[in-house]
Design a protein around this motif. Sequence first.
Motif, PDB file in Angstrom:
ATOM      1  N   TYR A  20      15.333  27.847  32.063  1.00  0.00           N
ATOM      2  CA  TYR A  20      15.804  26.921  31.201  1.00  0.00           C
ATOM      3  C   TYR A  20      17.045  25.841  31.463  1.00  0.00           C
ATOM      4  CZ  TYR A  20      18.516  25.589  26.991  1.00  0.00           C
ATOM      5  OH  TYR A  20      19.157  24.992  26.110  1.00  0.00           O
ATOM      6  N   ASN A  21      17.717  26.152  32.693  1.00  0.00           N
ATOM      7  CA  ASN A  21      18.513  25.348  33.245  1.00  0.00           C
ATOM      8  C   ASN A  21      18.225  24.219  34.032  1.00  0.00           C
ATOM      9  OD1 ASN A  21      20.522  27.023  32.172  1.00  0.00           O
ATOM     10  ND2 ASN A  21      21.335  27.727  34.264  1.00  0.00           N
ATOM     11  N   ASP A  22      16.979  24.537  34.914  1.00  0.00           N
ATOM     12  CA  ASP A  22      16.779  23.234  35.755  1.00  0.00           C
ATOM     13  C   ASP A  22      15.110  22.886  35.555  1.00  0.00           C
ATOM     14  OD1 ASP A  22      15.047  25.321  36.766  1.00  0.00           O
ATOM     15  OD2 ASP A  22      16.388  25.505  38.748  1.00  0.00           O
ATOM     16  N   GLY A  23      14.211  23.527  34.575  1.00  0.00           N
ATOM     17  CA  GLY A  23      13.055  22.999  34.349  1.00  0.00           C
ATOM     18  C   GLY A  23      12.048  23.168  35.587  1.00  0.00           C
ATOM     19  N   THR A  24      12.256  24.483  35.989  1.00  0.00           N
ATOM     20  CA  THR A  24      11.544  24.779  37.256  1.00  0.00           C
ATOM     21  C   THR A  24      10.471  25.965  36.858  1.00  0.00           C
ATOM     22  OG1 THR A  24      13.152  24.117  38.970  1.00  0.00           O
ATOM     23  CG2 THR A  24      11.238  25.681  39.495  1.00  0.00           C
ATOM     24  N   LEU A  25       9.223  25.961  37.118  1.00  0.00           N
ATOM     25  CA  LEU A  25       8.514  26.966  37.119  1.00  0.00           C
ATOM     26  C   LEU A  25       8.166  27.773  38.464  1.00  0.00           C
ATOM     27  CD1 LEU A  25       6.304  28.345  35.219  1.00  0.00           C
ATOM     28  CD2 LEU A  25       4.517  26.902  36.407  1.00  0.00           C
ATOM     29  N   TYR A  26       8.659  29.028  38.278  1.00  0.00           N
ATOM     30  CA  TYR A  26       8.770  29.890  39.605  1.00  0.00           C
ATOM     31  C   TYR A  26       7.466  30.701  39.724  1.00  0.00           C
ATOM     32  CZ  TYR A  26      13.717  28.520  40.145  1.00  0.00           C
ATOM     33  OH  TYR A  26      14.884  27.682  40.365  1.00  0.00           O
ATOM     34  N   ARG A  27       7.250  30.939  41.036  1.00  0.00           N
ATOM     35  CA  ARG A  27       5.984  31.691  41.334  1.00  0.00           C
ATOM     36  C   ARG A  27       6.436  33.060  42.345  1.00  0.00           C
ATOM     37  NH1 ARG A  27       1.515  30.309  45.773  1.00  0.00           N
ATOM     38  NH2 ARG A  27       0.064  32.403  45.348  1.00  0.00           N
ATOM     39  N   VAL A  28       5.971  34.109  41.989  1.00  0.00           N
ATOM     40  CA  VAL A  28       6.041  35.149  42.800  1.00  0.00           C
ATOM     41  C   VAL A  28       4.786  35.885  43.246  1.00  0.00           C
ATOM     42  CG1 VAL A  28       7.021  37.548  43.048  1.00  0.00           C
ATOM     43  CG2 VAL A  28       8.241  35.493  41.963  1.00  0.00           C
ATOM     44  N   PRO A  29       4.040  35.666  44.331  1.00  0.00           N
ATOM     45  CA  PRO A  29       2.554  36.403  44.624  1.00  0.00           C
ATOM     46  C   PRO A  29       2.828  37.895  44.550  1.00  0.00           C
ATOM     47  CG  PRO A  29       3.053  34.745  46.302  1.00  0.00           C
ATOM     48  CD  PRO A  29       4.455  34.951  45.366  1.00  0.00           C
ATOM     49  N   LEU A  30       2.355  38.745  43.651  1.00  0.00           N
ATOM     50  CA  LEU A  30       2.383  40.104  43.339  1.00  0.00           C
ATOM     51  C   LEU A  30       1.711  40.998  44.429  1.00  0.00           C
ATOM     52  CD1 LEU A  30       2.327  40.095  39.620  1.00  0.00           C
ATOM     53  CD2 LEU A  30       4.473  40.169  41.187  1.00  0.00           C
ATOM     54  N   ASP A  31       2.420  42.016  44.605  1.00  0.00           N
ATOM     55  CA  ASP A  31       1.833  43.148  45.373  1.00  0.00           C
ATOM     56  C   ASP A  31       1.231  44.188  44.344  1.00  0.00           C
ATOM     57  OD1 ASP A  31       1.567  45.842  46.842  1.00  0.00           O
ATOM     58  OD2 ASP A  31       2.079  44.778  48.640  1.00  0.00           O
ATOM     59  N   ALA A  32      -0.091  44.307  44.487  1.00  0.00           N
ATOM     60  CA  ALA A  32      -0.691  45.213  43.374  1.00  0.00           C
ATOM     61  C   ALA A  32      -0.293  46.635  43.431  1.00  0.00           C
ATOM     62  CB  ALA A  32      -2.043  45.036  43.267  1.00  0.00           C
ATOM     63  N   VAL A  33       0.261  47.258  44.614  1.00  0.00           N
ATOM     64  CA  VAL A  33       0.550  48.867  44.896  1.00  0.00           C
ATOM     65  C   VAL A  33       1.967  48.753  44.831  1.00  0.00           C
ATOM     66  CG1 VAL A  33       0.350  50.257  46.450  1.00  0.00           C
ATOM     67  CG2 VAL A  33      -1.457  48.913  46.108  1.00  0.00           C
ATOM     68  N   ASP A  34       2.884  48.004  45.529  1.00  0.00           N
ATOM     69  CA  ASP A  34       4.002  48.299  45.479  1.00  0.00           C
ATOM     70  C   ASP A  34       4.879  46.850  45.080  1.00  0.00           C
ATOM     71  OD1 ASP A  34       6.830  48.686  46.042  1.00  0.00           O
ATOM     72  OD2 ASP A  34       6.898  48.715  48.101  1.00  0.00           O
ATOM     73  N   PRO A  35       5.438  46.839  43.803  1.00  0.00           N
ATOM     74  CA  PRO A  35       5.946  45.527  43.382  1.00  0.00           C
ATOM     75  C   PRO A  35       7.222  45.094  44.232  1.00  0.00           C
ATOM     76  CG  PRO A  35       6.500  47.358  42.036  1.00  0.00           C
ATOM     77  CD  PRO A  35       5.469  48.026  42.725  1.00  0.00           C
ATOM     78  N   TRP A  36       8.127  45.863  45.043  1.00  0.00           N
ATOM     79  CA  TRP A  36       8.962  45.558  45.818  1.00  0.00           C
ATOM     80  C   TRP A  36       8.368  44.957  47.041  1.00  0.00           C
ATOM     81  CZ3 TRP A  36       9.907  48.880  41.939  1.00  0.00           C
ATOM     82  CH2 TRP A  36      11.046  48.827  41.138  1.00  0.00           C
ATOM     83  N   ALA A  37       7.121  44.980  47.343  1.00  0.00           N
ATOM     84  CA  ALA A  37       6.695  44.338  48.585  1.00  0.00           C
ATOM     85  C   ALA A  37       6.199  42.776  47.998  1.00  0.00           C
ATOM     86  CB  ALA A  37       5.575  44.877  49.251  1.00  0.00           C
ATOM     87  N   SER A  38       6.459  42.498  46.832  1.00  0.00           N
ATOM     88  CA  SER A  38       5.927  40.968  46.117  1.00  0.00           C
ATOM     89  C   SER A  38       6.752  40.019  46.701  1.00  0.00           C
ATOM     90  CB  SER A  38       5.953  41.154  44.912  1.00  0.00           C
ATOM     91  OG  SER A  38       5.380  42.002  44.521  1.00  0.00           O
ATOM     92  N   GLY A  39       6.272  38.782  46.822  1.00  0.00           N
ATOM     93  CA  GLY A  39       6.740  37.676  47.285  1.00  0.00           C
ATOM     94  C   GLY A  39       6.331  36.805  48.548  1.00  0.00           C
ATOM     95  N   PRO A  40       6.810  36.007  48.935  1.00  0.00           N
ATOM     96  CA  PRO A  40       8.100  35.285  48.618  1.00  0.00           C
ATOM     97  C   PRO A  40       7.988  34.541  47.174  1.00  0.00           C
ATOM     98  CG  PRO A  40       7.206  33.917  50.150  1.00  0.00           C
ATOM     99  CD  PRO A  40       6.174  35.233  49.838  1.00  0.00           C
ATOM    100  N   LEU A  41       9.459  34.412  46.710  1.00  0.00           N
ATOM    101  CA  LEU A  41       9.813  33.814  45.471  1.00  0.00           C
ATOM    102  C   LEU A  41       9.717  32.118  45.913  1.00  0.00           C
ATOM    103  CD1 LEU A  41      10.626  33.275  42.600  1.00  0.00           C
ATOM    104  CD2 LEU A  41      12.960  33.429  43.710  1.00  0.00           C
ATOM    105  N   GLU A  42       9.028  31.436  45.245  1.00  0.00           N
ATOM    106  CA  GLU A  42       8.932  30.179  45.386  1.00  0.00           C
ATOM    107  C   GLU A  42       9.132  29.079  44.200  1.00  0.00           C
ATOM    108  OE1 GLU A  42       5.461  27.975  46.392  1.00  0.00           O
ATOM    109  OE2 GLU A  42       4.127  29.539  45.494  1.00  0.00           O
ATOM    110  N   ALA A  43       9.985  28.060  44.434  1.00  0.00           N
ATOM    111  CA  ALA A  43      10.007  26.991  43.188  1.00  0.00           C
ATOM    112  C   ALA A  43       8.574  26.187  42.941  1.00  0.00           C
ATOM    113  CB  ALA A  43      11.152  26.082  43.489  1.00  0.00           C
TER     114      ALA A  43
END
Length: 493
Positions: free
Chosen positions: A340-363
Amino acid sequence: MRTGMGPAPRERRTGPRGYHRARLAGTTPGAYTPAAALRPTMPPRLASALAAVVLAATLAGPVRADFVFGDYVFTQVHVPDQFITALRFAPDGRLFTTELITGRVRVYADTSTAAPSSVWAELPVRWGDGERGLVGLALHPQFADSPYVYVFYHPAGTDFGRIARLRDAGGVGVDFAVIRDSLPGSEAVHHGGRLEFGPDGMLYVTRGDQGDWQLSPLTTGTEGRILRLTPMGRPAPGNAFGPGNPSYAIGMRNPFGLCFDAATGRGYFTDNGPNCTDEVNVLFHGANYGWQPLWTCDAVPEGTIPPLFTFTPTVAPTGCTVYRGARLPALHGSLFFGSYNDGTLYRVPLDAVDPWASGPLEAFVVSESGSVLDVTTGPDDLLWLSGGAGIYKIRPFEVVNAAPGAAAGAPLAVAPNPSRRAVTFALGGRAADRLEVLDVTGRRVRAWDGPLAGEVRWDGRDGAGAEARPGVYFARAWRGGTADTRSFVRLGP
C-alpha cells in the motif's frame, strides 16, 4: 483435527534461525531498502493514510498506462474512478471488483478490451474514517453451480463489520443475505476484512485487532486473527479452539492479505506492523503469530510462529496470490503480494516442501499507481492487480500476430528502438499493402495504406494528430494477407 493446511512446523523461537529479514536478491542481509525509501510515499501506517489516498485516487487522471520491465509488460487495462480494494474472476471470465467508498460491486464482462463495467450490486457502506467501507470479496469455489459472491463491508450508520453473500443472476446480485454480523468495528482502524475460500471449501476471514493488542492472543473473540467459517457463516467444524469457536489462528495485528496455493493447499497471509516488522506469514491451524501486549520490533515470542519475511521500515503489505499459471513460466510457484505504501508488487519463489526455504524476496515491479491493494491470477494466466488508479495486468514481453517465417521472407525493422521521438519502419525489398502501429491493447494508433516500399517514418502521433504516450507498441506490415510484426518502445520526454 487438521483441515488440510498441514501441521504446524516445529517451534522456532529465535529470530535469526526462524525467519528472514526482508531483502532484495543480491543485497546484504539486514540491509534491505524498500522501494518506499526511493520515492515519495504515504505515511507508514495503512490506516492513517487511507482516506487521503482514496480521495487522491478518485480525483487523479490516468497514470502511465504501460511500460516494459525485464521480460514483462505492465499494462493498465481499466481506469475506474473509484478505489478498488479487491478483484476476483468468475469461471466464465468475468471480473468482479469492490469499491471501498461507494459500496459497489462491479463486473467487467469483457476483460480483453477496455469495455466499461456494470454495477452488479451496491451496498450502503460507512466510509470516511480509517479503513471502513467495502473491503473483502470472494466467489464460491463451486461458482458455476452455486453462483454466490461474498463481501465484507461496514454498513452505513453502524460500528461493526458484516459478511454477506449475494447470488449472481442475470448479471446482477440478488438474494442478499447476511451470514455473519456485528463483527466488532468501533475503531476506525485494524479491521482486516479479507475473504478467501480455502482448499477445504471453507471461508477464511482476516480480522484486525481493532487497536487493542490484548485481544489478539486470546482464543476467544474475533479480533486479531483469521476466522474459518462454513459457506453459511457458521464456525467451521475442526477449528483449533473448540466447537463453535470461529478462530483458525490468532496473534495478528492487521492482516490485509490472504491466499492459498492451489498446488499445495498451503495458506499465506500478510500482516501490517506498527512502525516496524510488517510480516509475510504461512498459515497454520491453531497457530499464534505473536502480536501481544509489550511486543517489540522483530520479536518472536516463545511458542509463536515466526514470519517468512519482515519489512522495516514498513510497506503495508496487502493482497496476495500464488501464481500457478502457464503464461509466465519463470514465475510459476511464486507468492506475489502488494504494498500500500510504495505501490510495489513483491515476489517470493516458494519452496513446496519447506516454506522457510523460500526466497529470496524481490521487489518485482513498482506499479506507479500509488498503491497495490490486491493481486490475482486471471483466466488468461496473467497476473492482475488493483491499485489506487486502475486495474492492471502483467503479460510477457513478446511479439504478437507474426506469421511463421514472415521475418525471414519479408523483414520489417524499427529504428531507433527504443525512441523518444520519430521512428522509421524499414520494409525491406518487398512492398507492403498496409502498415499499422498498434498499442498493447491492440488498438490501432496509426495506419498507412499501400503499396508501400522502402521506409515509412512515424512522427509519434496518432491519426488525429495527438502525440502517442510512452509505452510498448507494435508495427505490423501486411503483405498478401500475411502479417509481419515487430515490437518497439516509445519513451517519455
